[in-house]
Design an enzyme around this catalytic site. Structure first.
Site, mmCIF file in Angstrom:
data_model
loop_
_atom_site.group_PDB
_atom_site.id
_atom_site.type_symbol
_atom_site.label_atom_id
_atom_site.label_comp_id
_atom_site.label_asym_id
_atom_site.label_seq_id
_atom_site.Cartn_x
_atom_site.Cartn_y
_atom_site.Cartn_z
ATOM 1 N N GLU A 12 11.412 66.853 4.759
ATOM 2 C CA GLU A 12 10.574 67.966 5.204
ATOM 3 C C GLU A 12 9.639 68.425 4.087
ATOM 4 O OE1 GLU A 12 14.728 68.088 6.922
ATOM 5 O OE2 GLU A 12 13.915 68.098 4.893
ATOM 6 N N CYS A 63 16.139 73.395 5.059
ATOM 7 C CA CYS A 63 16.787 74.236 4.053
ATOM 8 C C CYS A 63 15.756 75.284 3.598
ATOM 9 C CB CYS A 63 17.257 73.377 2.884
ATOM 10 S SG CYS A 63 15.922 72.786 1.821
#
Length: 164
Positions: A58, A86
């Site tokens: 990501e 996260c």
């Protein structure tokens, strides 16, 4: 917006990338960046096995988007990911102005799967995207992929416990 069949196509690919990551010795996470028209622009998998714990897919997609997309294109893009971002990745996503996030498994799910196998928590609190970057539209988890992802995390836990 709910997860639909169109979204599931990209989530299945993100899970395939997570499996590739696990097979390569990394944590089972994969992500796909898709533009407004549904075209895949970039995809990546977790690469933390080399020792750099910031090598999340990501985060890499956010970096790529910042270098290769206009602000308007980033805002209308979607990131499909096997696991909820996260805090580091949520922040990167928000800072570069990417649009919607669709995830297959939530942070609560992945944390639970790790804890159930006795693995220690990571060094950073796993917060939902909505806490770190409340302006980003998100959808997930996808119940259709829960068993597959739980199995990947089970495999990761078994490997991690053997190394301890």
């Amino acid at each position: 917006m709910a997860i639909d069949a169109h979204d599931l196509t990209f989530l299945f690919r993100a899970v395939e990338l997570a499996r590739e990551a696990l097979d390569a010795g990394d944590e089972p996470f994969g992500s796909v960046l898709v533009d407004e028209s549904g075209r895949v622009l970039r995809e990546d998998r977790n690469r933390v096995g080399g020792g750099d714990e910031t090598m999340h897919p990501e985060f890499e997609l956010a970096r790529w988007a910042a270098r290769n997309m206009t602000a308007d294109a980033r805002a209308t893009a979607t990131v499909y990911t096997s696991g909820e971002h996260c805090p580091m990745c949520s922040a990167a996503h928000a800072w570069v102005g990417l649009g919607r996030i669709v995830y297959a498994a939530s942070a609560a799910q992945t944390n639970g799967w790790r804890a159930a196998r006795g693995l220690p928590a990571g060094p950073v609190e796993r917060l939902p995207i909505s806490v770190v970057a409340p302006g980003i539209p998100t959808d997930g988890p996808a119940p259709q992929l829960e068993a597959t992802l739980r199995d990947l995390f089970e495999q990761q836990a078994i490997r991690a416990l053997r190394r301890m």
